[in-house]
Scaffold this motif. Structure first.
Motif, PDB file in Angstrom:
ATOM      1  N   UNK A 199       0.813  -1.212   0.000  1.00 43.71           N
ATOM      2  CA  UNK A 199       0.000   0.000   0.000  1.00 43.71           C
ATOM      3  C   UNK A 199       0.849   1.265   0.000  1.00 43.71           C
ATOM      4  N   UNK A 200       2.093   1.146   0.465  1.00 43.36           N
ATOM      5  CA  UNK A 200       3.019   2.284   0.489  1.00 43.36           C
ATOM      6  C   UNK A 200       4.034   2.228  -0.649  1.00 43.36           C
ATOM      7  N   UNK A 201       3.839   1.308  -1.579  1.00 43.96           N
ATOM      8  CA  UNK A 201       4.757   1.199  -2.706  1.00 43.96           C
ATOM      9  C   UNK A 201       6.073   0.539  -2.372  1.00 43.96           C
ATOM     10  N   UNK A 202       6.112  -0.247  -1.296  1.00 41.93           N
ATOM     11  CA  UNK A 202       7.324  -0.934  -0.855  1.00 41.93           C
ATOM     12  C   UNK A 202       7.223  -2.412  -1.232  1.00 41.93           C
ATOM     13  N   UNK A 203       8.263  -2.949  -1.862  1.00 38.81           N
ATOM     14  CA  UNK A 203       8.281  -4.350  -2.266  1.00 38.81           C
ATOM     15  C   UNK A 203       8.646  -5.250  -1.092  1.00 38.81           C
ATOM     16  N   UNK A 204       8.414  -6.548  -1.269  1.00 40.07           N
ATOM     17  CA  UNK A 204       8.713  -7.544  -0.232  1.00 40.07           C
ATOM     18  C   UNK A 204       9.423  -8.730  -0.867  1.00 40.07           C
ATOM     19  N   UNK A 205      10.460  -9.224  -0.195  1.00 36.14           N
ATOM     20  CA  UNK A 205      11.015 -10.542  -0.503  1.00 36.14           C
ATOM     21  C   UNK A 205      10.952 -11.371   0.775  1.00 36.14           C
ATOM     22  N   UNK A 206      10.784 -12.664   0.620  1.00 35.24           N
ATOM     23  CA  UNK A 206      10.649 -13.574   1.758  1.00 35.24           C
ATOM     24  C   UNK A 206      11.944 -14.353   1.916  1.00 35.24           C
ATOM     25  N   UNK A 207      12.446 -14.399   3.144  1.00 33.09           N
ATOM     26  CA  UNK A 207      13.652 -15.172   3.442  1.00 33.09           C
ATOM     27  C   UNK A 207      13.429 -15.972   4.725  1.00 33.09           C
ATOM     28  N   UNK A 208      14.424 -16.738   5.132  1.00 34.73           N
ATOM     29  CA  UNK A 208      14.318 -17.527   6.358  1.00 34.73           C
ATOM     30  C   UNK A 208      15.359 -17.067   7.376  1.00 34.73           C
ATOM     31  N   UNK A 209      15.214 -17.598   8.583  1.00 30.14           N
ATOM     32  CA  UNK A 209      16.238 -17.441   9.618  1.00 30.14           C
ATOM     33  C   UNK A 209      17.052 -18.737   9.721  1.00 30.14           C
ATOM     34  N   UNK A 210      17.289 -19.374   8.577  1.00 32.29           N
ATOM     35  CA  UNK A 210      17.916 -20.700   8.487  1.00 32.29           C
ATOM     36  C   UNK A 210      17.099 -21.691   9.329  1.00 32.29           C
ATOM     37  N   UNK A 211      15.880 -21.928   8.845  1.00 30.55           N
ATOM     38  CA  UNK A 211      14.934 -22.778   9.534  1.00 30.55           C
ATOM     39  C   UNK A 211      15.043 -24.216   9.032  1.00 30.55           C
ATOM     40  N   UNK A 212      14.409 -25.116   9.754  1.00 33.96           N
ATOM     41  CA  UNK A 212      14.300 -26.496   9.299  1.00 33.96           C
ATOM     42  C   UNK A 212      13.238 -26.583   8.204  1.00 33.96           C
ATOM     43  N   UNK A 213      13.037 -27.789   7.682  1.00 35.75           N
ATOM     44  CA  UNK A 213      12.296 -27.948   6.437  1.00 35.75           C
ATOM     45  C   UNK A 213      10.824 -27.570   6.547  1.00 35.75           C
ATOM     46  N   UNK A 214      10.187 -27.770   7.698  1.00 37.08           N
ATOM     47  CA  UNK A 214       8.765 -27.442   7.821  1.00 37.08           C
ATOM     48  C   UNK A 214       8.542 -25.942   7.669  1.00 37.08           C
ATOM     49  N   UNK A 215       9.311 -25.144   8.401  1.00 42.23           N
ATOM     50  CA  UNK A 215       9.176 -23.687   8.292  1.00 42.23           C
ATOM     51  C   UNK A 215       9.654 -23.192   6.938  1.00 42.23           C
ATOM     52  N   UNK A 216      10.684 -23.826   6.402  1.00 41.22           N
ATOM     53  CA  UNK A 216      11.229 -23.385   5.109  1.00 41.22           C
ATOM     54  C   UNK A 216      10.211 -23.582   3.982  1.00 41.22           C
TER      55      UNK A 216
END
Length: 342
Positions: free
Chosen positions: A265-282
């Motif tokens: 809504x503010x014109x800001x893009x998003x990328x999704x990353x992990x905190x080096x999670x295990x496979x379920x969260x990843x």
């Protein structure tokens, strides 16, 4: 709700604001609703989330006192993430839909592009690693900077562009290492080389400094600042062109998508990353990314950092992208063994 602790070694230590990490300790979450078992994962990383002990206390409290009230999720982000992901997985499995389909407001992506990450090696190593990533199919490459002298980093950015060619998206990540003059200089170099953005050029607390860096011909992305200050404060300060969103640190898949909506809504893009999670969260994060409209290349290619995992990865990287699992919930039948109480 049940949870059990796990501990997974890393192939090499991970440097964080709180020092080096050589293991990822977390909790596998199972929530049963109307006979359907949903899986979640809480893998805290201090500096981004609560501690492992705080996470366990929050899970224990919710399991004992508040499991019947879906609205009363913990405030602790990693604990909340695990429960929210498990509930969403159960909902998706009950609906016989992939997780992304119930998270998305519209059609979800079948494939999520990934960025490769090039470490802070020499100019020659940077060029070689960038070339190898592109030849493997990656169309976006992130170069770690900030650990070397600015002149060397400038040469490394040039070498990455030469190796990548003109059609590959390049990003740089300074992890908050620079002062303002250095950041101004290196952002100008990145702009001349047509980098998409520079991630966390200044320290996490300096929202005003990041806001002032915008508009130099290259985007400013914030990661550590988002964990420190929260999305509302970062957006209000107009400090970023891109938010680097970690579902574990933001408190779950729906929390992450709410941040993404407000950013958009503010014109800001998003990328999704992990905190080096295990496979379920990843894999859960892959579904979060797939639920974003016109998803950008994301930083979810982190499974190789783990020396072992909770289960085989049902969403491997192929040609610089991940195909979103199409079965019900997080990964169809792939995690059935994890759903059974041990």
């Amino acid at each position: 709700m049940q949870y059990e602790r796990f501990s997974l070694g890393l192939t090499s230590p991970l440097s964080t604001a709180r020092g080096d990490v050589d293991r990822r300790d977390g909790f596998l979450i199972r929530v049963e609703r109307d006979g359907v078992v949903g899986l979640g994962e809480s893998t805290p990383l201090p500096g981004w989330t609560e501690s492992i002990d705080e996470c366990e206390a929050a899970l224990s409290d919710w399991s004992r006192e508040r499991a019947a009230d879906r609205a009363a999720l913990p405030d602790s982000p990693a604990a909340r993430h695990g429960i929210e992901l498990a509930l969403a997985d159960a909902d998706a499995r009950a609906a016989d839909e992939p997780l992304a389909a119930i998270l998305s407001d519209g059609p979800s992506a079948d494939v999520v592009p990934m960025n490769a990450t090039v470490g802070d090696g020499s100019v020659e190593v940077t060029a070689s690693a960038t070339r190898e990533a592109v030849e493997s199919g990656y169309r976006a490459v992130k170069v770690k900077v900030g650990a070397r002298e600015p002149d060397v980093d400038a040469d490394r950015l040039r070498a990455a562009r030469d190796a990548a060619g003109e059609d590959v998206e390049l990003r740089a990540d300074a992890n908050g290492a620079w002062d303002v003059p250095t950041a101004e200089r290196l952002l100008d170099v990145a702009a001349d080389l047509d980098f998409a953005y520079v991630e966390q050029p200044l320290g996490a607390a300096d929202l005003d400094g990041h806001a002032a860096l915008r508009g130099r011909g290259v985007g400013v992305a914030l990661d550590e600042s988002l964990a420190r200050s929260g999305a509302d404060e970062v957006l209000a300060a107009e400090a970023a062109d891109v938010l680097v969103c970690k579902p574990m640190a933001l408190g779950g898949p729906r929390q992450t998508l709410d941040v993404a909506r407000r950013a958009s809504e503010r014109g800001v893009d998003v990328v999704v990353t992990t905190t080096v999670d295990a496979v379920v969260a990843r894999v859960g994060a892959v579904h979060v990314a797939a639920a974003l409209p016109d998803v950008s290349a994301c930083g979810l290619a982190t499974g190789s950092i783990l020396a072992a995992d909770l289960a085989p990865d049902p969403a491997p990287i192929e040609g610089g992208a991940i195909r979103v699992p199409s079965g019900p919930g997080i990964a169809g039948e792939a995690f059935d063994a994890l759903r059974r109480e041990r």
